[in-house]
Design a protein around this motif. Structure first.
Motif, PDB file in Angstrom:
ATOM      1  N   ASN A   1       0.820  -1.205   0.000  1.00  0.00           N
ATOM      2  CA  ASN A   1       0.000   0.000   0.000  1.00  0.00           C
ATOM      3  C   ASN A   1       0.862   1.268   0.000  1.00  0.00           C
ATOM      4  OD1 ASN A   1      -2.992   0.171   0.097  1.00  0.00           O
ATOM      5  ND2 ASN A   1      -2.590   1.663   1.710  1.00  0.00           N
ATOM      6  N   LEU A   2       1.942   1.229   0.763  1.00  0.00           N
ATOM      7  CA  LEU A   2       2.820   2.397   0.860  1.00  0.00           C
ATOM      8  C   LEU A   2       3.361   2.806  -0.498  1.00  0.00           C
ATOM      9  CD1 LEU A   2       4.416   4.345   2.838  1.00  0.00           C
ATOM     10  CD2 LEU A   2       6.269   2.664   2.669  1.00  0.00           C
ATOM     11  N   VAL A   3       3.868   1.822  -1.237  1.00  0.00           N
ATOM     12  CA  VAL A   3       4.516   2.144  -2.511  1.00  0.00           C
ATOM     13  C   VAL A   3       3.542   2.140  -3.685  1.00  0.00           C
ATOM     14  CG1 VAL A   3       6.725   1.258  -1.675  1.00  0.00           C
ATOM     15  CG2 VAL A   3       5.213  -0.261  -2.965  1.00  0.00           C
ATOM     16  N   GLY A   4       2.371   1.518  -3.496  1.00  0.00           N
ATOM     17  CA  GLY A   4       1.380   1.434  -4.551  1.00  0.00           C
ATOM     18  C   GLY A   4       0.288   2.471  -4.395  1.00  0.00           C
ATOM     19  N   PHE A   5      -0.702   2.164  -3.584  1.00  0.00           N
ATOM     20  CA  PHE A   5      -1.869   3.030  -3.427  1.00  0.00           C
ATOM     21  C   PHE A   5      -1.508   4.425  -2.920  1.00  0.00           C
ATOM     22  CE2 PHE A   5      -5.603   4.373  -0.807  1.00  0.00           C
ATOM     23  CZ  PHE A   5      -6.459   4.624  -1.867  1.00  0.00           C
ATOM     24  N   TYR A   6      -0.645   4.504  -1.925  1.00  0.00           N
ATOM     25  CA  TYR A   6      -0.233   5.818  -1.424  1.00  0.00           C
ATOM     26  C   TYR A   6       0.727   6.525  -2.365  1.00  0.00           C
ATOM     27  CZ  TYR A   6      -2.068   4.483   3.224  1.00  0.00           C
ATOM     28  OH  TYR A   6      -2.861   4.106   4.271  1.00  0.00           O
ATOM     29  N   GLY A   7       1.442   5.772  -3.188  1.00  0.00           N
ATOM     30  CA  GLY A   7       2.403   6.372  -4.108  1.00  0.00           C
ATOM     31  C   GLY A   7       3.551   7.062  -3.404  1.00  0.00           C
ATOM     32  N   ALA A   8       3.926   6.525  -2.230  1.00  0.00           N
ATOM     33  CA  ALA A   8       4.918   7.195  -1.386  1.00  0.00           C
ATOM     34  C   ALA A   8       6.297   6.558  -1.459  1.00  0.00           C
ATOM     35  CB  ALA A   8       4.424   7.217   0.055  1.00  0.00           C
ATOM     36  N   ALA A   9       6.579   5.814  -2.523  1.00  0.00           N
ATOM     37  CA  ALA A   9       7.884   5.157  -2.631  1.00  0.00           C
ATOM     38  C   ALA A   9       9.028   6.164  -2.535  1.00  0.00           C
ATOM     39  CB  ALA A   9       7.970   4.369  -3.935  1.00  0.00           C
ATOM     40  N   ASP A  10       8.908   7.286  -3.226  1.00  0.00           N
ATOM     41  CA  ASP A  10       9.985   8.281  -3.204  1.00  0.00           C
ATOM     42  C   ASP A  10      10.147   8.897  -1.816  1.00  0.00           C
ATOM     43  OD1 ASP A  10      10.490   7.832  -5.859  1.00  0.00           O
ATOM     44  OD2 ASP A  10       9.427   9.616  -6.569  1.00  0.00           O
ATOM     45  N   GLN A  11       9.052   8.964  -1.076  1.00  0.00           N
ATOM     46  CA  GLN A  11       9.109   9.589   0.246  1.00  0.00           C
ATOM     47  C   GLN A  11       9.948   8.778   1.232  1.00  0.00           C
ATOM     48  OE1 GLN A  11       7.847  12.672   0.591  1.00  0.00           O
ATOM     49  NE2 GLN A  11       7.370  12.412  -1.592  1.00  0.00           N
ATOM     50  N   VAL A  12      10.056   7.478   1.008  1.00  0.00           N
ATOM     51  CA  VAL A  12      10.851   6.617   1.887  1.00  0.00           C
ATOM     52  C   VAL A  12      12.091   6.086   1.176  1.00  0.00           C
ATOM     53  CG1 VAL A  12       8.863   5.977   3.286  1.00  0.00           C
ATOM     54  CG2 VAL A  12       9.488   4.550   1.311  1.00  0.00           C
ATOM     55  N   ALA A  13      12.404   6.656   0.003  1.00  0.00           N
ATOM     56  CA  ALA A  13      13.563   6.220  -0.795  1.00  0.00           C
ATOM     57  C   ALA A  13      13.540   4.707  -0.999  1.00  0.00           C
ATOM     58  CB  ALA A  13      14.862   6.672  -0.140  1.00  0.00           C
ATOM     59  N   TYR A  14      12.406   4.215  -1.456  1.00  0.00           N
ATOM     60  CA  TYR A  14      12.227   2.779  -1.661  1.00  0.00           C
ATOM     61  C   TYR A  14      13.223   2.226  -2.677  1.00  0.00           C
ATOM     62  CZ  TYR A  14       9.433  -1.546  -2.120  1.00  0.00           C
ATOM     63  OH  TYR A  14       8.988  -2.855  -2.114  1.00  0.00           O
ATOM     64  N   HIS A  15      13.633   3.061  -3.623  1.00  0.00           N
ATOM     65  CA  HIS A  15      14.563   2.622  -4.667  1.00  0.00           C
ATOM     66  C   HIS A  15      15.936   2.270  -4.106  1.00  0.00           C
ATOM     67  CE1 HIS A  15      15.292   6.934  -4.136  1.00  0.00           C
ATOM     68  NE2 HIS A  15      16.532   6.695  -4.511  1.00  0.00           N
ATOM     69  N   GLU A  16      16.230   2.723  -2.895  1.00  0.00           N
ATOM     70  CA  GLU A  16      17.518   2.398  -2.268  1.00  0.00           C
ATOM     71  C   GLU A  16      17.537   0.991  -1.681  1.00  0.00           C
ATOM     72  OE1 GLU A  16      18.229   5.320   0.694  1.00  0.00           O
ATOM     73  OE2 GLU A  16      18.576   6.968  -0.743  1.00  0.00           O
ATOM     74  N   LEU A  17      16.373   0.392  -1.538  1.00  0.00           N
ATOM     75  CA  LEU A  17      16.263  -0.891  -0.860  1.00  0.00           C
ATOM     76  C   LEU A  17      16.450  -2.050  -1.823  1.00  0.00           C
ATOM     77  CD1 LEU A  17      13.093  -0.109   1.302  1.00  0.00           C
ATOM     78  CD2 LEU A  17      15.499   0.255   1.901  1.00  0.00           C
ATOM     79  N   LYS A  18      16.928  -3.137  -1.314  1.00  0.00           N
ATOM     80  CA  LYS A  18      17.113  -4.363  -2.099  1.00  0.00           C
ATOM     81  C   LYS A  18      16.270  -5.497  -1.544  1.00  0.00           C
ATOM     82  CE  LYS A  18      20.598  -7.888  -3.154  1.00  0.00           C
ATOM     83  NZ  LYS A  18      22.005  -8.303  -2.938  1.00  0.00           N
ATOM     84  N   GLU A  19      16.339  -5.707  -0.244  1.00  0.00           N
ATOM     85  CA  GLU A  19      15.704  -6.872   0.369  1.00  0.00           C
ATOM     86  C   GLU A  19      14.187  -6.753   0.409  1.00  0.00           C
ATOM     87  OE1 GLU A  19      17.601  -9.286   0.905  1.00  0.00           O
ATOM     88  OE2 GLU A  19      19.585  -8.352   1.032  1.00  0.00           O
ATOM     89  N   VAL A  20      13.682  -5.587   0.778  1.00  0.00           N
ATOM     90  CA  VAL A  20      12.228  -5.421   0.912  1.00  0.00           C
ATOM     91  C   VAL A  20      11.512  -5.605  -0.419  1.00  0.00           C
ATOM     92  CG1 VAL A  20      10.366  -3.823   1.518  1.00  0.00           C
ATOM     93  CG2 VAL A  20      12.360  -4.029   3.010  1.00  0.00           C
ATOM     94  N   PRO A  21      11.956  -4.974  -1.511  1.00  0.00           N
ATOM     95  CA  PRO A  21      11.263  -5.195  -2.785  1.00  0.00           C
ATOM     96  C   PRO A  21      11.280  -6.658  -3.222  1.00  0.00           C
ATOM     97  CG  PRO A  21      12.614  -3.233  -2.917  1.00  0.00           C
ATOM     98  CD  PRO A  21      12.976  -3.916  -1.633  1.00  0.00           C
ATOM     99  N   ALA A  22      12.398  -7.354  -3.015  1.00  0.00           N
ATOM    100  CA  ALA A  22      12.479  -8.766  -3.400  1.00  0.00           C
ATOM    101  C   ALA A  22      11.534  -9.609  -2.551  1.00  0.00           C
ATOM    102  CB  ALA A  22      13.912  -9.264  -3.261  1.00  0.00           C
ATOM    103  N   TRP A  23      11.487  -9.315  -1.258  1.00  0.00           N
ATOM    104  CA  TRP A  23      10.563 -10.018  -0.356  1.00  0.00           C
ATOM    105  C   TRP A  23       9.120  -9.775  -0.767  1.00  0.00           C
ATOM    106  CZ3 TRP A  23       7.308  -6.926   2.714  1.00  0.00           C
ATOM    107  CH2 TRP A  23       6.479  -7.627   3.601  1.00  0.00           C
ATOM    108  N   LEU A  24       8.768  -8.523  -1.049  1.00  0.00           N
ATOM    109  CA  LEU A  24       7.394  -8.209  -1.437  1.00  0.00           C
ATOM    110  C   LEU A  24       7.016  -8.936  -2.718  1.00  0.00           C
ATOM    111  CD1 LEU A  24       4.816  -6.617  -0.856  1.00  0.00           C
ATOM    112  CD2 LEU A  24       5.797  -4.717  -2.166  1.00  0.00           C
ATOM    113  N   GLU A  25       7.925  -8.994  -3.659  1.00  0.00           N
ATOM    114  CA  GLU A  25       7.658  -9.699  -4.911  1.00  0.00           C
ATOM    115  C   GLU A  25       7.406 -11.183  -4.651  1.00  0.00           C
ATOM    116  OE1 GLU A  25       9.744 -10.438  -9.308  1.00  0.00           O
ATOM    117  OE2 GLU A  25      10.631  -9.045  -7.873  1.00  0.00           O
ATOM    118  N   ARG A  26       8.194 -11.788  -3.764  1.00  0.00           N
ATOM    119  CA  ARG A  26       7.976 -13.200  -3.429  1.00  0.00           C
ATOM    120  C   ARG A  26       6.594 -13.409  -2.806  1.00  0.00           C
ATOM    121  NH1 ARG A  26      13.538 -13.008  -2.279  1.00  0.00           N
ATOM    122  NH2 ARG A  26      13.215 -12.295  -0.130  1.00  0.00           N
ATOM    123  N   CYS A  27       6.238 -12.522  -1.905  1.00  0.00           N
ATOM    124  CA  CYS A  27       4.938 -12.654  -1.248  1.00  0.00           C
ATOM    125  C   CYS A  27       3.788 -12.489  -2.240  1.00  0.00           C
ATOM    126  CB  CYS A  27       4.805 -11.624  -0.122  1.00  0.00           C
ATOM    127  SG  CYS A  27       5.874 -11.906   1.301  1.00  0.00           S
TER     128      CYS A  27
END
Length: 234
Positions: free
Chosen positions: A192-218
Motif C-alpha cells: 500500500n505504501l509504494v502502490g496506493f499511497y504512491g509514497a515510494a519516493d518519500q521513503v527512498a524505496y529505490h535504495e532498498l534491495k531486500e524489501v522489494p524482493a521479499w514483497l515480490e515473493r509474497c
C-alpha cells in the motif's frame, strides 16, 4: 447447521453459509491480512464487504461485533470447544487462525514468540506510521499548511522500512525460509505504501534491495493474489 442468530451483525449481513467462518472486511492493508490467511489455510469462509466509506462499521450491528468500529472481524462458528467465537483485531485473528490450523506459526516456543513479535511490530509501528504518512501525503492532510506532521510520519516510515530491510538481509521471509503470519501482516502495508499511497519516493524505496524482493515473493503466492481482492469492494 450452525446457529449464528445470537450475533446482531448477521441480521444486517445474513450468513448464507453459517457453518463457515464469517469475514466482515474490505481489502485494505488490515483487511487483507485475514482474507489472505483464510485463502492460505483453505478454511471455508464467507466474506461480507463492509463499506467503510458509508460508515457501516459504526452501525449498531457492527459495533456489537467490534466495539472499536474497525474492520476486519470474524465469527468462527466452530470456535474453541465447538462454540461460536467472535473476534476482532487483525493481529489477534492471524494468531487465532494460525493456532486453529497449525500453519504459518511455529510450534517451537522461541520461533513462535519471535514471529508474534514481528506481527506486533506491524500492528504497533508499521501500520500506524504508514497510514499517517498516507493521510498526510495522499489524502486531506496534504493540504495542511503545517508540514511538521507530514515530515514526522515520513521520517518514521523511512526508518521503519529500513528495519525491515535489515531484518530481511539473508532471509527469504521475515522468519527465514518459512513464510509466516509475520509476512502476511506486513506485506499489505508495504504494498500500500509504494502502490496506493504512491509514497515510494518519500521513503527512498529505490535504495532498498531486500524489501522489494521479499514483497515480490509474497505477491507471487496465489493465495495472496486472491486474498488481496476479497471481499470485492461494494
Amino acid at each position: 447447521m450452525s446457529d449464528l442468530s445470537a450475533f446482531p451483525i448477521t441480521r444486517r449481513w445474513p450468513a448464507a453459509h453459517p457453518d463457515r467462518i464469517q469475514l466482515y472486511s474490505l481489502p485494505t492493508p488490515n483487511g487483507v491480512k485475514v482474507s489472505i490467511m483464510l485463502e492460505e489455510t483453505g478454511l471455508a469462509y464467507e466474506p461480507h464487504a463492509i463499506n467503510i466509506g458509508q460508515n457501516e462499521t459504526w452501525t449498531p450491528e457492527f459495533l456489537a461485533l467490534n466495539p472499536n468500529g474497525k474492520i476486519p472481524a470474524i465469527i468462527d462458528p466452530d470456535g474453541p470447544g465447538g462454540e461460536p467465537l467472535a473476534l476482532f483485531e487483525s493481529g489477534a485473528i492471524l494468531i487465532y487462525l494460525a493456532e486453529k490450523t497449525g500453519r504459518f506459526l511455529a510450534t517451537d516456543p522461541v520461533a513462535r514468540i519471535e514471529t508474534i513479535q514481528w506481527v506486533f511490530f506491524q500492528m504497533a509501528a508499521v501500520g500506524p506510521m504508514f497510514g499517517q504518512l498516507g493521510f498526510f501525503f495522499k489524502f486531506a492532510g496534504r493540504d495542511y499548511e503545517d508540514k511538521r506532521p507530514f515530515e514526522r510520519y515520513r521520517a518514521e516510515s523511512h526508518r521503519l522500512i529500513r528495519v525491515l530491510e535489515t531484518r530481511l538481509a539473508g532471509r527469504s521471509y521475515i522468519m527465514g525460509d518459512d513464510y509466516t503470519i509475520a509476512d502476511i501482516a506486513l506485506l499489505g502495508w508495504v504494498r500500500n505504501l509504494v502502490g496506493f499511497y504512491g509514497a515510494a519516493d518519500q521513503v527512498a524505496y529505490h535504495e532498498l534491495k531486500e524489501v522489494p524482493a521479499w514483497l515480490e515473493r509474497c505477491l507471487a503466492r496465489p493465495a495472496v493474489q486472491r486474498g488481496l481482492e476479497i471481499p470485492a469492494r461494494p
